[in-house]
Motif scaffolding. Structure first.
Motif, PDB file in Angstrom:
ATOM      1  N   LEU A  61       0.816  -1.217   0.000  1.00  0.00           N
ATOM      2  CA  LEU A  61       0.000   0.000   0.000  1.00  0.00           C
ATOM      3  C   LEU A  61       0.850   1.267   0.000  1.00  0.00           C
ATOM      4  O   LEU A  61       0.443   2.294  -0.547  1.00  0.00           O
ATOM      5  N   LEU A  62       2.032   1.212   0.603  1.00  0.00           N
ATOM      6  CA  LEU A  62       2.889   2.398   0.675  1.00  0.00           C
ATOM      7  C   LEU A  62       3.828   2.538  -0.537  1.00  0.00           C
ATOM      8  O   LEU A  62       4.493   3.556  -0.680  1.00  0.00           O
ATOM      9  N   TYR A  63       3.876   1.535  -1.399  1.00  0.00           N
ATOM     10  CA  TYR A  63       4.772   1.581  -2.556  1.00  0.00           C
ATOM     11  C   TYR A  63       4.559   2.830  -3.425  1.00  0.00           C
ATOM     12  O   TYR A  63       5.525   3.513  -3.761  1.00  0.00           O
ATOM     13  N   PRO A  64       3.305   3.161  -3.791  1.00  0.00           N
ATOM     14  CA  PRO A  64       3.126   4.370  -4.614  1.00  0.00           C
ATOM     15  C   PRO A  64       3.612   5.639  -3.916  1.00  0.00           C
ATOM     16  O   PRO A  64       4.218   6.510  -4.541  1.00  0.00           O
ATOM     17  N   ILE A  65       3.376   5.739  -2.622  1.00  0.00           N
ATOM     18  CA  ILE A  65       3.797   6.936  -1.889  1.00  0.00           C
ATOM     19  C   ILE A  65       5.321   7.018  -1.844  1.00  0.00           C
ATOM     20  O   ILE A  65       5.913   8.082  -2.063  1.00  0.00           O
ATOM     21  N   ARG A  66       5.975   5.884  -1.567  1.00  0.00           N
ATOM     22  CA  ARG A  66       7.443   5.876  -1.556  1.00  0.00           C
ATOM     23  C   ARG A  66       8.010   6.184  -2.931  1.00  0.00           C
ATOM     24  O   ARG A  66       9.009   6.891  -3.060  1.00  0.00           O
ATOM     25  N   THR A  67       7.393   5.644  -3.971  1.00  0.00           N
ATOM     26  CA  THR A  67       7.865   5.889  -5.328  1.00  0.00           C
ATOM     27  C   THR A  67       7.749   7.371  -5.677  1.00  0.00           C
ATOM     28  O   THR A  67       8.688   7.964  -6.209  1.00  0.00           O
ATOM     29  N   ILE A  68       6.623   7.965  -5.384  1.00  0.00           N
ATOM     30  CA  ILE A  68       6.429   9.388  -5.670  1.00  0.00           C
ATOM     31  C   ILE A  68       7.386  10.236  -4.838  1.00  0.00           C
ATOM     32  O   ILE A  68       7.982  11.195  -5.336  1.00  0.00           O
ATOM     33  N   GLY A  69       7.576   9.867  -3.572  1.00  0.00           N
ATOM     34  CA  GLY A  69       8.520  10.597  -2.718  1.00  0.00           C
ATOM     35  C   GLY A  69       9.942  10.520  -3.266  1.00  0.00           C
ATOM     36  O   GLY A  69      10.670  11.520  -3.295  1.00  0.00           O
ATOM     37  N   GLY A  70      10.357   9.341  -3.710  1.00  0.00           N
ATOM     38  CA  GLY A  70      11.687   9.191  -4.303  1.00  0.00           C
ATOM     39  C   GLY A  70      11.830   9.995  -5.578  1.00  0.00           C
ATOM     40  O   GLY A  70      12.875  10.604  -5.836  1.00  0.00           O
ATOM     41  N   TYR A  71      10.770  10.006  -6.398  1.00  0.00           N
ATOM     42  CA  TYR A  71      10.806  10.773  -7.645  1.00  0.00           C
ATOM     43  C   TYR A  71      10.913  12.267  -7.358  1.00  0.00           C
ATOM     44  O   TYR A  71      11.686  12.983  -7.997  1.00  0.00           O
ATOM     45  N   LEU A  72      10.165  12.755  -6.378  1.00  0.00           N
ATOM     46  CA  LEU A  72      10.233  14.175  -6.018  1.00  0.00           C
ATOM     47  C   LEU A  72      11.616  14.536  -5.467  1.00  0.00           C
ATOM     48  O   LEU A  72      12.156  15.611  -5.764  1.00  0.00           O
ATOM     49  N   LEU A  94      13.895  14.815  -8.406  1.00  0.00           N
ATOM     50  CA  LEU A  94      13.681  16.081  -9.113  1.00  0.00           C
ATOM     51  C   LEU A  94      14.324  17.240  -8.360  1.00  0.00           C
ATOM     52  O   LEU A  94      14.907  18.144  -8.979  1.00  0.00           O
ATOM     53  N   ASN A  95      14.243  17.236  -7.056  1.00  0.00           N
ATOM     54  CA  ASN A  95      14.842  18.300  -6.253  1.00  0.00           C
ATOM     55  C   ASN A  95      16.355  18.301  -6.408  1.00  0.00           C
ATOM     56  O   ASN A  95      16.975  19.348  -6.608  1.00  0.00           O
ATOM     57  N   ILE A  96      16.981  17.123  -6.311  1.00  0.00           N
ATOM     58  CA  ILE A  96      18.434  17.017  -6.470  1.00  0.00           C
ATOM     59  C   ILE A  96      18.843  17.423  -7.879  1.00  0.00           C
ATOM     60  O   ILE A  96      19.808  18.160  -8.075  1.00  0.00           O
ATOM     61  N   THR A  97      18.102  16.968  -8.880  1.00  0.00           N
ATOM     62  CA  THR A  97      18.406  17.309 -10.267  1.00  0.00           C
ATOM     63  C   THR A  97      18.279  18.810 -10.490  1.00  0.00           C
ATOM     64  O   THR A  97      19.118  19.417 -11.150  1.00  0.00           O
ATOM     65  N   GLY A  98      17.238  19.412  -9.932  1.00  0.00           N
ATOM     66  CA  GLY A  98      17.066  20.860 -10.062  1.00  0.00           C
ATOM     67  C   GLY A  98      18.223  21.620  -9.447  1.00  0.00           C
ATOM     68  O   GLY A  98      18.706  22.609 -10.008  1.00  0.00           O
TER      69      GLY A  98
END
Length: 115
Positions: free
Chosen positions: A24-35, A38-42
């Motif tokens: 159930l937490l996989y989507p939340i962790r995935t989105i958190g990792g993606y964000l 993006l922050n590090i890349t920015g």
């Protein structure tokens, strides 16, 4: 399914919840990792843009220095002294050359020589 969960003892409910939590937490962790990515890349992009601006300024300064030299205003003046090679290092380990010019001609020890 929900009815069967109600019938479970507290230990069983804990096991089921423990098993379902990662799913159930996989989507939340995935989105958190993606964000986070993006922050590090920015941040990296901003750092690179600052470095580009510094390099542009340095390039402009070097271009100005080069234009000064092209206009006949030398930053450093060199005196050319013609010479001949009259000897070489026999072992050729250090690559030393002996030339026929010296202190009498304005040369000093450890001065660079172009042959």
């Amino acid at each position: 399914m929900p009815i069967s969960l109600l019938a479970l003892k507290p230990e069983g409910k804990f096991r089921v919840a423990n098993a379902l939590t990662p799913v159930l937490l996989y989507p939340i962790r995935t989105i958190g990792g993606y964000l986070q990515f993006l922050n590090i890349t920015g941040q990296c992009i901003e750092d690179l843009e600052r470095e580009i601006e510094l390099l542009k300024l340095e390039n402009a300064q070097l271009g100005a220095d080069l234009r000064l030299q092209e206009n006949g205003h030398r930053v450093t003046a060199y005196q050319l002294v013609k010479s001949r090679i009259i000897g070489r290092d026999p072992s050729n380990i250090n690559g030393y050359l002996i030339i026929n010019r010296g202190a009498d001609h304005g040369l000093a020890v450890d001065q660079a020589v172009i042959c």
